[in-house]
Design a protein around this motif. Structure first.
Motif, PDB file in Angstrom:
ATOM      1  N   SER A 120       0.735  -1.017   0.115  1.00 14.93           N
ATOM      2  CA  SER A 120       0.037   0.102  -0.017  1.00 14.93           C
ATOM      3  C   SER A 120       0.930   1.385  -0.085  1.00 14.93           C
ATOM      4  O   SER A 120       0.336   2.575  -0.457  1.00 14.93           O
ATOM      5  CB  SER A 120      -0.762  -0.015   1.395  1.00 14.93           C
ATOM      6  OG  SER A 120      -0.124  -0.106   2.461  1.00 14.93           O
ATOM      7  N   THR A 121       2.125   1.231   0.552  1.00 14.55           N
ATOM      8  CA  THR A 121       3.012   2.531   0.462  1.00 14.55           C
ATOM      9  C   THR A 121       3.364   2.868  -0.795  1.00 14.55           C
ATOM     10  O   THR A 121       4.050   4.034  -0.984  1.00 14.55           O
ATOM     11  CB  THR A 121       3.951   2.302   1.623  1.00 14.55           C
ATOM     12  OG1 THR A 121       4.856   1.022   1.186  1.00 14.55           O
ATOM     13  CG2 THR A 121       3.561   1.977   3.028  1.00 14.55           C
ATOM     14  N   CYS A 122       3.343   2.045  -1.781  1.00 17.27           N
ATOM     15  CA  CYS A 122       3.828   2.085  -3.093  1.00 17.27           C
ATOM     16  C   CYS A 122       2.931   2.980  -3.918  1.00 17.27           C
ATOM     17  O   CYS A 122       3.037   3.055  -5.324  1.00 17.27           O
ATOM     18  CB  CYS A 122       3.967   0.733  -3.823  1.00 17.27           C
ATOM     19  SG  CYS A 122       5.452  -0.068  -3.087  1.00 17.27           S
ATOM     20  N   TYR A 123       1.636   3.155  -3.409  1.00 13.61           N
ATOM     21  CA  TYR A 123       0.562   4.149  -4.312  1.00 13.61           C
ATOM     22  C   TYR A 123       0.598   5.375  -3.884  1.00 13.61           C
ATOM     23  O   TYR A 123       0.900   5.827  -2.745  1.00 13.61           O
ATOM     24  CB  TYR A 123      -1.012   3.556  -3.817  1.00 13.61           C
ATOM     25  CG  TYR A 123      -1.154   2.200  -4.592  1.00 13.61           C
ATOM     26  CD1 TYR A 123      -1.778   2.054  -5.396  1.00 13.61           C
ATOM     27  CD2 TYR A 123      -0.804   0.881  -3.795  1.00 13.61           C
ATOM     28  CE1 TYR A 123      -2.222   0.719  -6.286  1.00 13.61           C
ATOM     29  CE2 TYR A 123      -0.850  -0.384  -4.197  1.00 13.61           C
ATOM     30  CZ  TYR A 123      -1.672  -0.410  -5.502  1.00 13.61           C
ATOM     31  OH  TYR A 123      -2.051  -1.750  -6.253  1.00 13.61           O
ATOM     32  N   VAL A 124       0.331   6.374  -4.894  1.00  9.50           N
ATOM     33  CA  VAL A 124       0.176   7.718  -4.607  1.00  9.50           C
ATOM     34  C   VAL A 124      -1.122   7.945  -3.820  1.00  9.50           C
ATOM     35  O   VAL A 124      -1.262   8.855  -2.980  1.00  9.50           O
ATOM     36  CB  VAL A 124       0.483   8.605  -5.827  1.00  9.50           C
ATOM     37  CG1 VAL A 124       0.253  10.057  -5.738  1.00  9.50           C
ATOM     38  CG2 VAL A 124       1.927   8.214  -6.459  1.00  9.50           C
ATOM     39  N   GLY A 125      -2.274   7.462  -4.604  1.00  9.71           N
ATOM     40  CA  GLY A 125      -3.452   7.783  -4.038  1.00  9.71           C
ATOM     41  C   GLY A 125      -3.987   6.574  -3.313  1.00  9.71           C
ATOM     42  O   GLY A 125      -3.020   5.901  -2.525  1.00  9.71           O
ATOM     43  N   SER A 126      -5.258   6.368  -3.314  1.00  5.94           N
ATOM     44  CA  SER A 126      -5.636   5.230  -2.205  1.00  5.94           C
ATOM     45  C   SER A 126      -5.320   3.695  -2.708  1.00  5.94           C
ATOM     46  O   SER A 126      -5.217   3.666  -3.996  1.00  5.94           O
ATOM     47  CB  SER A 126      -7.361   5.278  -2.023  1.00  5.94           C
ATOM     48  OG  SER A 126      -7.845   5.183  -3.275  1.00  5.94           O
ATOM     49  N   ALA A 127      -4.660   3.080  -1.941  1.00  4.74           N
ATOM     50  CA  ALA A 127      -4.317   1.526  -2.344  1.00  4.74           C
ATOM     51  C   ALA A 127      -5.390   0.783  -2.851  1.00  4.74           C
ATOM     52  O   ALA A 127      -6.513   0.507  -2.245  1.00  4.74           O
ATOM     53  CB  ALA A 127      -3.452   0.880  -1.404  1.00  4.74           C
TER      54      ALA A 127
END
Length: 494
Positions: free
Chosen positions: A456-463
């Motif tokens: 999830s930390t690899c997403y800019v927006g919501s995962a």
């Protein structure tokens, strides 16, 4: 100030039992008294002779302390009058808290402004899964298989035979010998169109991204980024003031059509086409051609990070995106952190010929040049065949570890998780069951010495997915089953 007050000596104490030199104790005592407003600007201090007598020490440490205080502007001397606290010290600043303590409430310390670009990023705090050693750490390599003896022999050779110019600053582009060696390797192994004049040696892929952002982009420019993608890459473009445009990644890589709808006139795109981080997909040929066509049509730059390109397990290595383009719109990034070891801090850029001078200007302004010694060592390491042998050997090692991890996941988790991106590189991803939060799993896993990277930390927006990025470079095949069983226990412990 009255004569009576100026005749008193300030409270200065020395401790002969401590290892701290006497002159340092005297210096620090006076400095603290000044900053704490116990001594004020213009106030006379005792002569070195009288203070030495009062403290029952030699005059030499007192003279040394006074000289340092004068040099730093805390004291001033007046001919025929003696030594005084400097009258030029601004009174409002003489209340600096000592020992870097927190600023007391109500103390007027002035505004403490930072750039808006930096303020937009979260403050760096080490997370449990970063910079650890153990199962599943992303980015760790099998150090036990590195040819330390050959590497050490080359270091010793270059240290013993060092020339005078090796101690001086190098060229902004890097060592010509190493650049020629890298160019030969890239043309052969990665189908990159380049010669030595286009290669710049950098301290790793992160500096390469910073150079690209500084040389190619202006604040406010739109940049396509893979979603999910490499978080440190996002930071490099965010610090340059760029507008980040997260473009979804599917089974064929970055979705060019989606990117066009989100920002048709983006100035650049950052991609990892050989082994996308973190999902591990390889960009398809059709997507590569679409991306190249879009860049040519819109005048945009493609920044290609050839991440994990050395290690493919079910097919031959994929040729670079840069090698497909005839119009020099691709800036190619490579690093030796993955194939060798991360602390080496050596990577490279392949720059279009017409931009070489511009990039050299940025590099010279940034940190001048790369260190000379490791460039020379790496040149010989490649030229003597050690690098190629090491890559061949590590493909076998990592393939075995990848197979062991994939098999352990299947046997332990059965069908409750999905495995992604296991065809290449040194990590894979597993998706988590519904209502299981990856951050929570990673926090709990750290308590049993498992170091997992939350998807999830690899997403800019919501995962859109909850999952775990599992590195397998530093975990032996024999250790995999036990590590995966521990992971299952953590995931099920909700």
């Amino acid at each position: 100030m009255s004569t009576a007050i100026s005749d008193f000596s300030p409270v200065i104490a020395v401790d002969r039992r401590t290892n701290k030199p006497l002159h340092t104790q005297v210096y620090e005592a006076f400095r603290a008294a000044i900053l704490g407003r116990n001594l004020r600007p213009g106030q006379k201090v005792p002569s070195s002779r009288s203070l030495a007598s009062e403290l029952n020490i030699s005059r030499i440490p007192v003279l040394t302390a006074y000289s340092q205080l004068i040099a730093e502007g805390y004291f001033e001397t007046r001919t025929g009058a003696g030594t005084f606290v400097s009258s030029s010290l601004p009174d409002q600043w003489i209340s600096v808290p000592q020992q870097h303590a927190a600023v007391p409430t109500g103390l007027r310390s002035g505004r403490r402004l930072i750039s808006r670009r930096l303020a937009a990023l979260p403050e760096f705090r080490g997370r449990p899964w970063q910079n650890k050693w153990g199962p599943f750490v992303v980015g760790q390599v099998a150090f036990e298989h590195f040819p330390v003896e050959a590497w050490s022999r080359l270091i010793n050779r270059h240290v013993r035979n060092a020339r005078v110019n090796s101690f001086h600053y190098g060229e902004p582009m890097g060592s010509h010998a190493l650049r020629s060696t890298i160019a030969d390797y890239l043309r052969t192994a990665r189908a990159v169109n380049c010669d030595a004049s286009q290669i710049m040696i950098v301290s790793g892929s992160q500096q390469a991204l910073e150079l690209c952002a500084c040389a190619l982009l202006d604040p406010g420019d739109h940049v396509w980024l893979e979603e999910p993608g490499y978080a440190a890459g996002r930071s490099a473009f965010a610090l340059a003031g760029c507008r980040l445009v997260p473009v979804p990644v599917d089974a064929e890589g970055l979705d060019v059509s989606a990117g066009t709808e989100l920002s048709r006139k983006a100035r650049a795109v950052f991609v990892t086409p050989s082994h996308q981080f973190p999902l591990g997909v390889t960009m398809s040929a059709s997507r590569r051609l679409q991306l190249l066509e879009w860049a040519q049509r819109s005048g945009a730059w493609i920044i290609e990070d050839d991440y994990d390109s050395e290690y493919r397990y079910e097919s031959m290595p994929i040729a670079s995106l840069q090698g497909l383009h005839r119009h020099s719109r691709v800036i190619y990034i490579g690093t030796f952190s993955t194939p060798l070891f991360p602390s080496l801090r050596l990577g490279y850029l392949v720059i279009p010929p017409d931009l070489v001078g511009r990039f050299a200007t940025v590099r010279h302004s940034m940190d001048l040049c790369a260190p000379n010694l490791y460039q020379s060592v790496l040149t010989d390491f490649i030229a003597e065949g050690h690098f190629a042998r090491h890559i061949r050997r590590m493909r076998v090692v990592y393939s075995e570890r990848r197979n062991a991890l994939a098999e352990a996941i299947r046997s332990v988790f059965h069908s409750s998780v999905e495995v992604l991106g296991a065809q290449a590189g040194m990590h894979l991803v597993i998706t988590l069951p519904r209502r299981v939060r990856d951050l929570s799993v990673c926090e709990r896993a750290s308590l049993v010495d498992l170091w997992l990277w939350p998807l999830s930390t690899c997403y800019v927006g919501s995962a859109s997915r909850q999952g775990l990025v599992l590195g397998f470079g530093s975990t032996t095949a024999r250790q995999m089953t036990n590590a995966v069983q521990k992971l299952r226990d953590v995931v099920q412990d909700r």
